[in-house]
Motif scaffolding. Sequence first.
Motif, PDB file in Angstrom:
ATOM      1  N   GLY A 194       0.839  -1.193   0.000  1.00 15.11           N
ATOM      2  CA  GLY A 194       0.000   0.000   0.000  1.00 15.11           C
ATOM      3  C   GLY A 194       0.876   1.245   0.000  1.00 15.11           C
ATOM      4  N   ASP A 195       0.639   2.135   0.955  1.00 13.13           N
ATOM      5  CA  ASP A 195       1.423   3.373   1.027  1.00 13.13           C
ATOM      6  C   ASP A 195       2.569   3.291   2.020  1.00 13.13           C
ATOM      7  OD1 ASP A 195      -0.155   3.230   3.288  1.00 13.13           O
ATOM      8  OD2 ASP A 195      -0.605   5.377   3.345  1.00 13.13           O
ATOM      9  N   TYR A 260      -9.585  13.949  -5.371  1.00 11.78           N
ATOM     10  CA  TYR A 260      -9.494  13.222  -4.109  1.00 11.78           C
ATOM     11  C   TYR A 260     -10.786  12.482  -3.776  1.00 11.78           C
ATOM     12  CZ  TYR A 260      -5.494  16.366  -3.523  1.00 11.78           C
ATOM     13  OH  TYR A 260      -4.326  17.061  -3.703  1.00 11.78           O
ATOM     14  N   ASP A 261     -10.633  11.415  -3.013  1.00 15.12           N
ATOM     15  CA  ASP A 261     -11.771  10.651  -2.515  1.00 15.12           C
ATOM     16  C   ASP A 261     -12.440  11.468  -1.411  1.00 15.12           C
ATOM     17  OD1 ASP A 261     -13.493   8.856  -1.217  1.00 15.12           O
ATOM     18  OD2 ASP A 261     -12.191   7.143  -1.617  1.00 15.12           O
ATOM     19  N   ASP A 264     -12.241  10.323   2.262  1.00 15.30           N
ATOM     20  CA  ASP A 264     -10.903  10.143   2.821  1.00 15.30           C
ATOM     21  C   ASP A 264     -10.766  10.947   4.110  1.00 15.30           C
ATOM     22  OD1 ASP A 264      -8.271   9.665   3.329  1.00 15.30           O
ATOM     23  OD2 ASP A 264      -7.505  10.619   1.515  1.00 15.30           O
ATOM     24  N   LYS A 269      -5.649   8.339   1.170  1.00 16.52           N
ATOM     25  CA  LYS A 269      -6.126   7.508   0.074  1.00 16.52           C
ATOM     26  C   LYS A 269      -5.576   8.029  -1.243  1.00 16.52           C
ATOM     27  CE  LYS A 269     -10.439   5.790   2.102  1.00 16.52           C
ATOM     28  NZ  LYS A 269     -11.906   5.660   1.914  1.00 16.52           N
ATOM     29  N   ASP A 270      -5.183   7.123  -2.111  1.00 16.90           N
ATOM     30  CA  ASP A 270      -4.644   7.532  -3.405  1.00 16.90           C
ATOM     31  C   ASP A 270      -5.687   8.340  -4.175  1.00 16.90           C
ATOM     32  OD1 ASP A 270      -2.049   6.279  -3.334  1.00 16.90           O
ATOM     33  OD2 ASP A 270      -3.080   4.344  -3.515  1.00 16.90           O
ATOM     34  N   LEU A 272      -8.280   9.463  -6.953  1.00 19.45           N
ATOM     35  CA  LEU A 272      -9.255   8.574  -7.582  1.00 19.45           C
ATOM     36  C   LEU A 272      -8.723   7.948  -8.869  1.00 19.45           C
ATOM     37  CD1 LEU A 272     -12.475  10.721  -7.020  1.00 19.45           C
ATOM     38  CD2 LEU A 272     -11.832   8.603  -5.833  1.00 19.45           C
ATOM     39  N   SER A 275      -6.114   5.311  -7.981  1.00 23.19           N
ATOM     40  CA  SER A 275      -6.753   4.132  -7.403  1.00 23.19           C
ATOM     41  C   SER A 275      -7.402   3.275  -8.490  1.00 23.19           C
ATOM     42  CB  SER A 275      -7.796   4.567  -6.373  1.00 23.19           C
ATOM     43  OG  SER A 275      -8.431   3.453  -5.790  1.00 23.19           O
ATOM     44  N   LYS A 276      -8.044   3.928  -9.444  1.00 17.48           N
ATOM     45  CA  LYS A 276      -8.670   3.200 -10.556  1.00 17.48           C
ATOM     46  C   LYS A 276      -7.612   2.498 -11.399  1.00 17.48           C
ATOM     47  CE  LYS A 276     -11.664   3.944 -14.585  1.00 17.48           C
ATOM     48  NZ  LYS A 276     -12.434   4.958 -15.371  1.00 17.48           N
ATOM     49  N   LEU A 278      -4.641   1.448 -10.451  1.00 13.85           N
ATOM     50  CA  LEU A 278      -4.088   0.310  -9.709  1.00 13.85           C
ATOM     51  C   LEU A 278      -5.033  -0.885  -9.753  1.00 13.85           C
ATOM     52  CD1 LEU A 278      -2.626   2.253  -6.647  1.00 13.85           C
ATOM     53  CD2 LEU A 278      -1.314   1.044  -8.409  1.00 13.85           C
ATOM     54  N   GLN A 279      -6.326  -0.629  -9.691  1.00 12.97           N
ATOM     55  CA  GLN A 279      -7.301  -1.710  -9.781  1.00 12.97           C
ATOM     56  C   GLN A 279      -7.252  -2.374 -11.159  1.00 12.97           C
ATOM     57  OE1 GLN A 279     -11.068   0.066  -8.784  1.00 12.97           O
ATOM     58  NE2 GLN A 279     -10.461   0.508  -6.673  1.00 12.97           N
TER      59      GLN A 279
END
Length: 318
Positions: A194-195, A260-261, A264, A269-270, A272, A275-276, A278-279
């Motif tokens: 993660g981070d 940003y989320d 959060d 949190k990464d 948005l 994050s997308k 990485l998924q």
Amino acid sequence: MASELMRKDVSVFSGIGKEEFLGVIYPERKPAILRGVDIGPCSAKWTPDYLAEQGGDREVKIHVSPTPKMDFITKNYAYRSLPFAELVRRCSRNSQDDYFFDKDELYYLRSLGEDPRKGIADIKTQFPALAADLTIPEFFTHEQFFSSVLRVGSANLQLWTHYDVMDNVLIQIRGHKRVILFSPQDANYLYLTGDKSAISDLDNPDYEKFPDFRFATPYHCRLQPGDILFIPALWFHNVVSLDFSVAVNVFWRHLDASCYDNKDTYGNKDPLAASKALQIIQRAIKSLEELPEEYRDFYGRRLVREIEKKTYLPGNNR
């Protein structure tokens, strides 16, 4: 450690105002110590007795660690609650008469919002009497402000290596800290979960377990009371409180708010889009697992190369 051969020192700037910070330091996107900036009377006033009196018996959730090196991945600590005044008294002592696990345990507070699950930390809300002593440099607009986190820690306590997704300043008010930072371009050498980095001991790293860590370049600095450390987003940092330490960490949104989320709470949190991405990568890897080994290797290399070509900054293909 071997990588100390490549170590760098964080630059120190004295008497910097908003114009110099935004025009000279901020565009470089590197950590910097700002010395001699007015932060109010807190450095002189915030003795343990004063902190305990002003903070009172407000209940705070804390980390209690039996070891100086806290590790978020292995969770070698426990969460407990104490009145703020009692936390300060314990943090300012080297040994405890009253304790959770043993007399040498260490404590760490990262202040939370009114609702720990949803509330944003803001010293002006949670600790208004203390906030009155603090002047936060106006390096950002009011609309960009995200949080102001009060941090209190025992001597010799080390916080795990991690990165934040927002720009922030660490205002060191009482005590001294050693901070080691790594560039975002060193991410592949830090064995991330993660981070956070899986390398818990930066002074004596296990190079058999983490061989690529040799290629990372640490940036070192030592903070004294009154210093402000600018930590750009995505820069990894590892912090050790050399003595009883009190600081305030101020975060601001330097990207557009839509990045940003909005759920959060902690600002970690990464973004948005990241994050997308990485998924999607995780789904791509899962898809490649359907192929024989040599095909996975071949198409995995092609995937990495495409990412390098499209996203890496020039000269940063380390």
